[in-house]
Design a protein around this motif. Sequence first.
Motif, PDB file in Angstrom:
ATOM      1  N   ASP A  54       0.821  -1.256  -0.208  1.00 50.86           N
ATOM      2  CA  ASP A  54      -0.003   0.184  -0.052  1.00 50.86           C
ATOM      3  C   ASP A  54       0.662   1.335   0.050  1.00 50.86           C
ATOM      4  OD1 ASP A  54      -2.841  -1.244   0.356  1.00 50.86           O
ATOM      5  OD2 ASP A  54      -1.734  -2.031   2.112  1.00 50.86           O
ATOM      6  N   ALA A  55       2.099   1.185   0.581  1.00 53.52           N
ATOM      7  CA  ALA A  55       3.058   2.164   0.706  1.00 53.52           C
ATOM      8  C   ALA A  55       4.483   1.654   0.433  1.00 53.52           C
ATOM      9  CB  ALA A  55       2.836   3.169   1.848  1.00 53.52           C
ATOM     10  N   VAL A  56       5.296   2.764   0.114  1.00 53.62           N
ATOM     11  CA  VAL A  56       6.681   2.309   0.065  1.00 53.62           C
ATOM     12  C   VAL A  56       7.338   3.482   0.854  1.00 53.62           C
ATOM     13  CG1 VAL A  56       8.828   1.941  -1.186  1.00 53.62           C
ATOM     14  CG2 VAL A  56       6.619   0.928  -2.130  1.00 53.62           C
ATOM     15  N   ILE A  57       7.982   3.330   1.893  1.00 52.25           N
ATOM     16  CA  ILE A  57       8.685   4.254   2.388  1.00 52.25           C
ATOM     17  C   ILE A  57      10.112   4.355   1.932  1.00 52.25           C
ATOM     18  CG2 ILE A  57       9.647   4.831   5.023  1.00 52.25           C
ATOM     19  CD1 ILE A  57       7.520   2.621   5.961  1.00 52.25           C
ATOM     20  N   ILE A  58      10.372   5.488   1.467  1.00 54.29           N
ATOM     21  CA  ILE A  58      11.601   5.810   0.897  1.00 54.29           C
ATOM     22  C   ILE A  58      12.596   6.388   1.692  1.00 54.29           C
ATOM     23  CG2 ILE A  58      12.705   7.406  -0.737  1.00 54.29           C
ATOM     24  CD1 ILE A  58       9.926   7.746  -2.082  1.00 54.29           C
ATOM     25  N   GLY A  81       0.335   3.989  -8.580  1.00 53.19           N
ATOM     26  CA  GLY A  81      -0.929   3.780  -7.672  1.00 53.19           C
ATOM     27  C   GLY A  81      -0.828   3.594  -6.099  1.00 53.19           C
ATOM     28  N   VAL A  82       0.628   3.507  -5.718  1.00 58.05           N
ATOM     29  CA  VAL A  82       0.865   3.212  -4.181  1.00 58.05           C
ATOM     30  C   VAL A  82       1.502   4.573  -3.677  1.00 58.05           C
ATOM     31  CG1 VAL A  82       2.685   1.799  -3.026  1.00 58.05           C
ATOM     32  CG2 VAL A  82       1.676   0.950  -5.327  1.00 58.05           C
ATOM     33  N   SER A  83       1.279   4.588  -2.442  1.00 59.03           N
ATOM     34  CA  SER A  83       1.596   5.719  -1.650  1.00 59.03           C
ATOM     35  C   SER A  83       3.168   5.837  -1.479  1.00 59.03           C
ATOM     36  CB  SER A  83       0.768   5.905  -0.404  1.00 59.03           C
ATOM     37  OG  SER A  83      -0.557   6.200  -0.819  1.00 59.03           O
ATOM     38  N   PRO A  84       3.823   6.938  -2.068  1.00 59.76           N
ATOM     39  CA  PRO A  84       5.259   7.032  -1.579  1.00 59.76           C
ATOM     40  C   PRO A  84       5.318   8.127  -0.149  1.00 59.76           C
ATOM     41  CG  PRO A  84       4.394   8.657  -3.016  1.00 59.76           C
ATOM     42  CD  PRO A  84       3.183   7.905  -2.604  1.00 59.76           C
ATOM     43  N   LEU A  85       5.843   7.372   0.797  1.00 55.22           N
ATOM     44  CA  LEU A  85       6.074   7.937   2.122  1.00 55.22           C
ATOM     45  C   LEU A  85       7.742   8.080   2.221  1.00 55.22           C
ATOM     46  CD1 LEU A  85       4.197   5.535   4.540  1.00 55.22           C
ATOM     47  CD2 LEU A  85       3.157   7.382   3.106  1.00 55.22           C
ATOM     48  N   ILE A  86       7.978   9.074   2.801  1.00 59.10           N
ATOM     49  CA  ILE A  86       9.391   9.567   3.032  1.00 59.10           C
ATOM     50  C   ILE A  86       9.689   9.636   4.733  1.00 59.10           C
ATOM     51  CG2 ILE A  86      11.318  11.246   2.861  1.00 59.10           C
ATOM     52  CD1 ILE A  86       9.946  12.404   0.382  1.00 59.10           C
ATOM     53  N   ARG A  87      10.768   8.554   4.963  1.00 60.64           N
ATOM     54  CA  ARG A  87      11.439   8.827   6.330  1.00 60.64           C
ATOM     55  C   ARG A  87      12.475   9.633   6.047  1.00 60.64           C
ATOM     56  NH1 ARG A  87      13.478   3.826  10.152  1.00 60.64           N
ATOM     57  NH2 ARG A  87      14.951   3.417   8.514  1.00 60.64           N
ATOM     58  N   HIS A 105       3.115  11.086  -0.126  1.00 56.18           N
ATOM     59  CA  HIS A 105       1.838  11.206   0.631  1.00 56.18           C
ATOM     60  C   HIS A 105       1.916  11.260   2.147  1.00 56.18           C
ATOM     61  CE1 HIS A 105      -0.047   9.015  -2.984  1.00 56.18           C
ATOM     62  NE2 HIS A 105       0.413  10.162  -3.367  1.00 56.18           N
ATOM     63  N   GLY A 106       2.971  11.153   2.792  1.00 54.45           N
ATOM     64  CA  GLY A 106       3.481  11.190   4.178  1.00 54.45           C
ATOM     65  C   GLY A 106       4.699  11.143   4.409  1.00 54.45           C
ATOM     66  N   LEU A 107       4.934  11.701   5.684  1.00 56.87           N
ATOM     67  CA  LEU A 107       6.167  11.665   6.086  1.00 56.87           C
ATOM     68  C   LEU A 107       6.345  10.681   7.498  1.00 56.87           C
ATOM     69  CD1 LEU A 107       7.150  15.314   6.439  1.00 56.87           C
ATOM     70  CD2 LEU A 107       7.828  13.414   4.722  1.00 56.87           C
ATOM     71  N   MET A 108       7.496   9.964   7.613  1.00 59.69           N
ATOM     72  CA  MET A 108       7.782   9.209   8.725  1.00 59.69           C
ATOM     73  C   MET A 108       9.005   9.893   9.400  1.00 59.69           C
ATOM     74  SD  MET A 108       8.810   5.133   9.393  1.00 59.69           S
ATOM     75  CE  MET A 108       7.229   4.486   9.100  1.00 59.69           C
ATOM     76  N   VAL A 109       9.048  10.317  10.721  1.00 55.84           N
ATOM     77  CA  VAL A 109       9.806  11.201  11.250  1.00 55.84           C
ATOM     78  C   VAL A 109      10.672  10.240  12.178  1.00 55.84           C
ATOM     79  CG1 VAL A 109      10.528  13.400  12.309  1.00 55.84           C
ATOM     80  CG2 VAL A 109       8.616  13.185  10.732  1.00 55.84           C
ATOM     81  N   PRO A 110      11.789  10.011  12.296  1.00 57.19           N
ATOM     82  CA  PRO A 110      12.499   9.188  13.580  1.00 57.19           C
ATOM     83  C   PRO A 110      12.745  10.013  14.571  1.00 57.19           C
ATOM     84  CG  PRO A 110      14.055  10.094  11.881  1.00 57.19           C
ATOM     85  CD  PRO A 110      12.555  10.561  11.275  1.00 57.19           C
ATOM     86  N   MET A 111      13.002   9.006  15.843  1.00 57.58           N
ATOM     87  CA  MET A 111      13.291   9.534  17.312  1.00 57.58           C
ATOM     88  C   MET A 111      12.744  10.596  17.728  1.00 57.58           C
ATOM     89  SD  MET A 111      15.463   7.655  18.890  1.00 57.58           S
ATOM     90  CE  MET A 111      16.671   6.856  17.786  1.00 57.58           C
ATOM     91  N   ILE A 112      11.392  10.608  17.738  1.00 51.90           N
ATOM     92  CA  ILE A 112      10.490  11.550  18.406  1.00 51.90           C
ATOM     93  C   ILE A 112      10.456  11.301  19.970  1.00 51.90           C
ATOM     94  CG2 ILE A 112       8.300  12.508  18.499  1.00 51.90           C
ATOM     95  CD1 ILE A 112       9.710  13.680  16.249  1.00 51.90           C
ATOM     96  N   GLN A 157      -4.881  18.129   5.505  1.00 53.54           N
ATOM     97  CA  GLN A 157      -5.722  17.101   6.265  1.00 53.54           C
ATOM     98  C   GLN A 157      -5.830  15.833   5.218  1.00 53.54           C
ATOM     99  OE1 GLN A 157     -10.132  17.940   5.179  1.00 53.54           O
ATOM    100  NE2 GLN A 157      -9.304  19.864   4.233  1.00 53.54           N
ATOM    101  N   THR A 158      -4.680  15.665   4.283  1.00 53.45           N
ATOM    102  CA  THR A 158      -4.457  14.429   3.727  1.00 53.45           C
ATOM    103  C   THR A 158      -3.182  13.851   4.142  1.00 53.45           C
ATOM    104  OG1 THR A 158      -3.969  15.320   1.667  1.00 53.45           O
ATOM    105  CG2 THR A 158      -6.473  14.716   1.987  1.00 53.45           C
ATOM    106  N   LEU A 159      -2.202  14.673   4.445  1.00 57.86           N
ATOM    107  CA  LEU A 159      -0.839  14.312   4.658  1.00 57.86           C
ATOM    108  C   LEU A 159      -0.893  13.406   5.942  1.00 57.86           C
ATOM    109  CD1 LEU A 159       2.408  14.478   4.141  1.00 57.86           C
ATOM    110  CD2 LEU A 159       2.098  16.334   6.142  1.00 57.86           C
ATOM    111  N   LEU A 160       0.000  12.141   5.793  1.00 61.59           N
ATOM    112  CA  LEU A 160       0.029  11.270   6.807  1.00 61.59           C
ATOM    113  C   LEU A 160       1.287  11.626   7.797  1.00 61.59           C
ATOM    114  CD1 LEU A 160      -0.907   7.854   5.246  1.00 61.59           C
ATOM    115  CD2 LEU A 160      -2.047   8.835   7.319  1.00 61.59           C
ATOM    116  N   THR A 161       1.239  12.088   8.883  1.00 61.54           N
ATOM    117  CA  THR A 161       2.206  12.332   9.723  1.00 61.54           C
ATOM    118  C   THR A 161       2.606  11.326  10.845  1.00 61.54           C
ATOM    119  OG1 THR A 161       1.780  14.833   9.477  1.00 61.54           O
ATOM    120  CG2 THR A 161       3.035  14.097  11.303  1.00 61.54           C
ATOM    121  N   ILE A 162       3.605  10.673  10.430  1.00 63.64           N
ATOM    122  CA  ILE A 162       3.891   9.347  10.962  1.00 63.64           C
ATOM    123  C   ILE A 162       5.224   9.409  11.952  1.00 63.64           C
ATOM    124  CG2 ILE A 162       4.440   6.869  10.756  1.00 63.64           C
ATOM    125  CD1 ILE A 162       3.250   7.061   8.062  1.00 63.64           C
TER     126      ILE A 162
END
Length: 270
Positions: A54-58, A81-87, A105-112, A157-162
């Motif tokens: 469903d998503a690939v985390i770059i 048709g897959v969601s690109p997320l960026i760590r 489509h979203g951000l993954m943020v490390p070490m919060i 309102q659609t950005l995934l904040t991970i």
Amino acid sequence: MTISNTYPTAHSTSVSNARLRMLNTLRSGTKAVMTFMAIPSVRHAQIVALCGFDAVIIDCEHGHIGDDSMHNAVSAIAALGVSPLIRIRGTGPDIIKRALDTGAHGLMVPMINTAAEAEAVVRASKFPPQGLRGQGSAFPAIAHGLTTPEYMQSANQTLLTILQIESREGVENVDEIAAVDGVDFLFIGPNDLAQSLLGYTPARGDEPVFLEAIDRIVAAARRHGKWAGRLVNDGVLAKAAFEVFDSVAITGDTKAITNWYTAEVKVARS
């Protein structure tokens, strides 16, 4: 379940966009499957995206991914048709802006580790009035299949904040982190979490302090109406994790390649 957001977010948005596969999967209540991509290449990004995720985390934190490869991977993955997320590699506003300007489509943020850090990430990720993000790129709208004005109206309102919880301090503050407006998803980094709590990695998986930390993270996510996910090594572990989590990331490209070739070479030489 408590949702304290004072403005629409990924959990409460009324925006409908078929391109946002990861968000749509989560909002439908279906378990979402992701993986990490650390190798830079448009063709590699396409191959990984076509594996059913469903998503690939770059992975711009630990992967061999620079700005050029980050942009190329986002466009290649989104086009399939897959969601690109960026760590991303840190919480600086410049890093966040650069990643979002790819159209991720979203951000993954490390070490919060604290609520203040979570608030800073949200502030840098949202356009005014919710945040301080600036607009100047045509690229984000493309990966969302929108015009720039349409993207500007929907992005907040659609950005995934991970946010990754992967330290003792993060676990201690996880309830306050999960309560932050604009945080959508808590993701467990089990290796760093084990190193922080146990002094070694990987965890065996039966250490009480490690298991209690995972339970505490999931409980905080549930209490504040946020999604929860974690990294696992294979599909069998993913199925087990889905009893608890909304989403999993099944390993990453480098480990998948290494594990498959190592096993097959061993068979060939046996």
